[in-house]
Scaffold this motif. Structure first.
Motif, PDB file in Angstrom:
ATOM      1  N   LEU A  53     -10.205   3.021   3.017  1.00  0.00           N
ATOM      2  CA  LEU A  53     -10.703   3.986   2.038  1.00  0.00           C
ATOM      3  C   LEU A  53      -9.908   5.280   2.108  1.00  0.00           C
ATOM      4  CD1 LEU A  53     -13.348   3.641   0.203  1.00  0.00           C
ATOM      5  CD2 LEU A  53     -13.005   1.947   2.001  1.00  0.00           C
ATOM      6  N   GLY A  54      -9.600   5.835   0.954  1.00  0.00           N
ATOM      7  CA  GLY A  54      -9.039   7.172   0.865  1.00  0.00           C
ATOM      8  C   GLY A  54     -10.092   8.138   0.345  1.00  0.00           C
ATOM      9  N   GLU A  71     -15.596   6.568  -7.553  1.00  0.00           N
ATOM     10  CA  GLU A  71     -15.547   5.166  -7.148  1.00  0.00           C
ATOM     11  C   GLU A  71     -14.596   5.075  -5.964  1.00  0.00           C
ATOM     12  OE1 GLU A  71     -14.309   0.798  -9.056  1.00  0.00           O
ATOM     13  OE2 GLU A  71     -14.604   2.544 -10.339  1.00  0.00           O
ATOM     14  N   PRO A  72     -14.834   4.143  -5.028  1.00  0.00           N
ATOM     15  CA  PRO A  72     -13.963   4.069  -3.848  1.00  0.00           C
ATOM     16  C   PRO A  72     -12.478   3.975  -4.208  1.00  0.00           C
ATOM     17  CG  PRO A  72     -15.869   2.681  -3.526  1.00  0.00           C
ATOM     18  CD  PRO A  72     -15.926   3.156  -4.956  1.00  0.00           C
ATOM     19  N   LEU A  73     -11.674   4.765  -3.508  1.00  0.00           N
ATOM     20  CA  LEU A  73     -10.213   4.694  -3.609  1.00  0.00           C
ATOM     21  C   LEU A  73      -9.738   3.836  -2.445  1.00  0.00           C
ATOM     22  CD1 LEU A  73      -9.523   8.445  -4.386  1.00  0.00           C
ATOM     23  CD2 LEU A  73      -9.487   6.542  -6.003  1.00  0.00           C
ATOM     24  N   VAL A  74      -9.165   2.709  -2.740  1.00  0.00           N
ATOM     25  CA  VAL A  74      -8.934   1.684  -1.734  1.00  0.00           C
ATOM     26  C   VAL A  74      -7.470   1.277  -1.711  1.00  0.00           C
ATOM     27  CG1 VAL A  74      -9.718  -0.556  -0.866  1.00  0.00           C
ATOM     28  CG2 VAL A  74     -11.237   0.825  -2.306  1.00  0.00           C
ATOM     29  N   PHE A  75      -6.951   0.980  -0.516  1.00  0.00           N
ATOM     30  CA  PHE A  75      -5.635   0.377  -0.412  1.00  0.00           C
ATOM     31  C   PHE A  75      -5.687  -0.713   0.644  1.00  0.00           C
ATOM     32  CE2 PHE A  75      -5.873   4.214   2.115  1.00  0.00           C
ATOM     33  CZ  PHE A  75      -5.380   3.854   3.351  1.00  0.00           C
ATOM     34  N   ILE A  76      -4.695  -1.598   0.601  1.00  0.00           N
ATOM     35  CA  ILE A  76      -4.622  -2.753   1.493  1.00  0.00           C
ATOM     36  C   ILE A  76      -3.627  -2.464   2.604  1.00  0.00           C
ATOM     37  CG2 ILE A  76      -4.084  -5.212   1.655  1.00  0.00           C
ATOM     38  CD1 ILE A  76      -6.484  -4.752  -0.050  1.00  0.00           C
ATOM     39  N   LYS A  77      -3.967  -2.898   3.817  1.00  0.00           N
ATOM     40  CA  LYS A  77      -3.073  -2.727   4.954  1.00  0.00           C
ATOM     41  C   LYS A  77      -2.677  -4.094   5.512  1.00  0.00           C
ATOM     42  CE  LYS A  77      -3.989   0.441   8.001  1.00  0.00           C
ATOM     43  NZ  LYS A  77      -2.818   1.339   7.800  1.00  0.00           N
ATOM     44  N   GLY A  78      -1.481  -4.148   6.107  1.00  0.00           N
ATOM     45  CA  GLY A  78      -1.019  -5.361   6.754  1.00  0.00           C
ATOM     46  C   GLY A  78      -1.402  -5.395   8.224  1.00  0.00           C
ATOM     47  N   GLU A  79      -1.562  -6.611   8.764  1.00  0.00           N
ATOM     48  CA  GLU A  79      -1.984  -6.772  10.153  1.00  0.00           C
ATOM     49  C   GLU A  79      -0.960  -6.216  11.145  1.00  0.00           C
ATOM     50  OE1 GLU A  79      -3.485 -10.277  13.243  1.00  0.00           O
ATOM     51  OE2 GLU A  79      -2.782 -10.800  11.237  1.00  0.00           O
ATOM     52  N   ARG A 144      -3.017   6.887  -4.727  1.00  0.00           N
ATOM     53  CA  ARG A 144      -2.540   5.536  -4.479  1.00  0.00           C
ATOM     54  C   ARG A 144      -1.485   5.570  -3.370  1.00  0.00           C
ATOM     55  NH1 ARG A 144      -3.426   5.970  -9.923  1.00  0.00           N
ATOM     56  NH2 ARG A 144      -4.810   4.405 -10.820  1.00  0.00           N
ATOM     57  N   PRO A 145      -1.952   5.662  -2.122  1.00  0.00           N
ATOM     58  CA  PRO A 145      -0.978   5.729  -1.024  1.00  0.00           C
ATOM     59  C   PRO A 145      -0.050   4.517  -1.056  1.00  0.00           C
ATOM     60  CG  PRO A 145      -3.189   6.205  -0.245  1.00  0.00           C
ATOM     61  CD  PRO A 145      -3.322   5.723  -1.657  1.00  0.00           C
ATOM     62  N   ASN A 146       1.257   4.776  -0.993  1.00  0.00           N
ATOM     63  CA  ASN A 146       2.172   3.650  -1.121  1.00  0.00           C
ATOM     64  C   ASN A 146       2.358   2.932   0.210  1.00  0.00           C
ATOM     65  OD1 ASN A 146       4.100   5.080   0.357  1.00  0.00           O
ATOM     66  ND2 ASN A 146       5.197   5.770  -1.446  1.00  0.00           N
ATOM     67  N   VAL A 147       3.116   1.866   0.185  1.00  0.00           N
ATOM     68  CA  VAL A 147       3.224   0.973   1.339  1.00  0.00           C
ATOM     69  C   VAL A 147       3.776   1.692   2.562  1.00  0.00           C
ATOM     70  CG1 VAL A 147       4.392  -1.076   2.206  1.00  0.00           C
ATOM     71  CG2 VAL A 147       3.394  -1.097  -0.074  1.00  0.00           C
ATOM     72  N   ARG A 148       4.780   2.528   2.386  1.00  0.00           N
ATOM     73  CA  ARG A 148       5.407   3.169   3.541  1.00  0.00           C
ATOM     74  C   ARG A 148       4.519   4.203   4.210  1.00  0.00           C
ATOM     75  NH1 ARG A 148      11.074   5.579   2.949  1.00  0.00           N
ATOM     76  NH2 ARG A 148      10.214   6.551   1.078  1.00  0.00           N
ATOM     77  N   LEU A 215     -11.509  -6.382   8.002  1.00  0.00           N
ATOM     78  CA  LEU A 215     -11.768  -5.004   8.420  1.00  0.00           C
ATOM     79  C   LEU A 215     -11.915  -4.097   7.208  1.00  0.00           C
ATOM     80  CD1 LEU A 215      -9.048  -4.642  11.226  1.00  0.00           C
ATOM     81  CD2 LEU A 215     -11.440  -5.332  11.495  1.00  0.00           C
ATOM     82  N   ILE A 216     -12.833  -3.135   7.324  1.00  0.00           N
ATOM     83  CA  ILE A 216     -12.962  -2.075   6.325  1.00  0.00           C
ATOM     84  C   ILE A 216     -12.899  -0.747   7.048  1.00  0.00           C
ATOM     85  CG2 ILE A 216     -14.354  -1.063   4.493  1.00  0.00           C
ATOM     86  CD1 ILE A 216     -15.776  -3.778   4.213  1.00  0.00           C
ATOM     87  N   LEU A 217     -11.818   0.014   6.828  1.00  0.00           N
ATOM     88  CA  LEU A 217     -11.658   1.347   7.395  1.00  0.00           C
ATOM     89  C   LEU A 217     -12.281   2.334   6.419  1.00  0.00           C
ATOM     90  CD1 LEU A 217      -9.486  -0.469   8.788  1.00  0.00           C
ATOM     91  CD2 LEU A 217      -8.063   1.577   8.971  1.00  0.00           C
TER      92      LEU A 217
END
Length: 250
Positions: A53-54, A71-79, A144-148, A215-217
């Motif tokens: 969550l952001g 509304e929740p601002l969400v991004f996906i993270k890699g393991e 929208r936090p980017n991948v890096r 996981l949900i951060l």
């Protein structure tokens, strides 16, 4: 109960705390500083999905000069971002602003699809702490936090314990604190989340299936500061322990 995963003498073990030491699944008691700590998750199931969550605390949104989201601002993270307690996080050579984020983390306990808010607690195995570092230099859009920014190897310490949900009376009343080199730099409480734990389980499961181990951060309060090589960062949440991490330069 508190659960950990560690490497001792080259072998991975499940462990629990016992009298200031670790009780391994072999029955052996060892000192905490004689093991390598891993994220406190079983190898099966490993998280298929890591959701983060952001801006889930109004004070943090204000700190970053943004309106709190509707509304929740969400991004996906890699393991590959995950590391354990007492491990090293690499700061990129070109980074000018890299900061911690102390976050209550939900560990999904069973398959969740279209779960109602009032039933959400029954789908949570437990809770742990994440320190979700952000390298703001690479940010293209605050919303929208980017991948890096959020998916760099070693930049999400997790642990030290997975605490059973039954042992946390109210996940929405936990104090959070971060120290850098022993100085308190962040303090907050999960009661100040915009979107609470049960809402998040309902929200995500309404359009996607959550699997055991996912996981949900849940975001961080205000008080973030730049972390430099050599800094020792301790993210703490009441009832969950103290997650220790050290910054190194790449």
């Amino acid at each position: 109960m508190r659960h950990a995963r560690v490497i001792h003498q080259g072998t991975i073990h499940n462990a629990t705390p016992r009298d200031g030491q670790l009780l391994l699944d072999t029955g052996q008691l060892v000192a905490e500083d004689t093991v390598r700590w891993l994220p406190p998750l079983a190898p099966t199931p490993r998280p298929r999905t890591i959701l983060a969550l952001g801006l889930n605390y109004a004070d943090h949104a204000k700190e970053l000069e943004f309106k709190a989201p509707d509304e929740p601002l969400v991004f996906i993270k890699g393991e590959s971002t995950l590391i354990g307690h007492r491990q090293l996080t690499r700061r990129p050579n070109d980074a000018q602003l890299m900061h911690y984020e102390c976050e209550l983390t939900i560990v999904v306990g069973r398959t969740a699809k279209k779960v109602k808010r009032d039933d959400a607690a029954g789908f949570i195995a437990g809770y742990t702490i994440a320190n979700d570092y952000a390298i703001r230099d690479y940010l293209e859009n605050w919303y929208r936090p980017n991948v890096r920014v959020k998916n760099r190897d070693t930049c999400t310490p997790l642990g030290p314990w997975l605490v059973d949900a039954a042992d946390i009376a109210d996940p929405m009343a936990l104090a959070l604190q971060t120290t850098v080199n022993g100085k308190v730099t962040q303090a907050g409480n999960t009661k100040d989340m915009i979107f609470d734990v049960n809402f998040l389980v309902e929200y995500f499961s309404s359009f996607m299936t959550l699997q055991p181990g996912d996981l949900i951060l849940t975001g961080t309060p205000d008080g973030v500061v730049d972390c430099r090589p050599g800094d020792v960062v301790v993210t703490s949440i009441g009832g969950l322990g103290d997650l220790i991490n050290t910054i190194e330069q790449t």
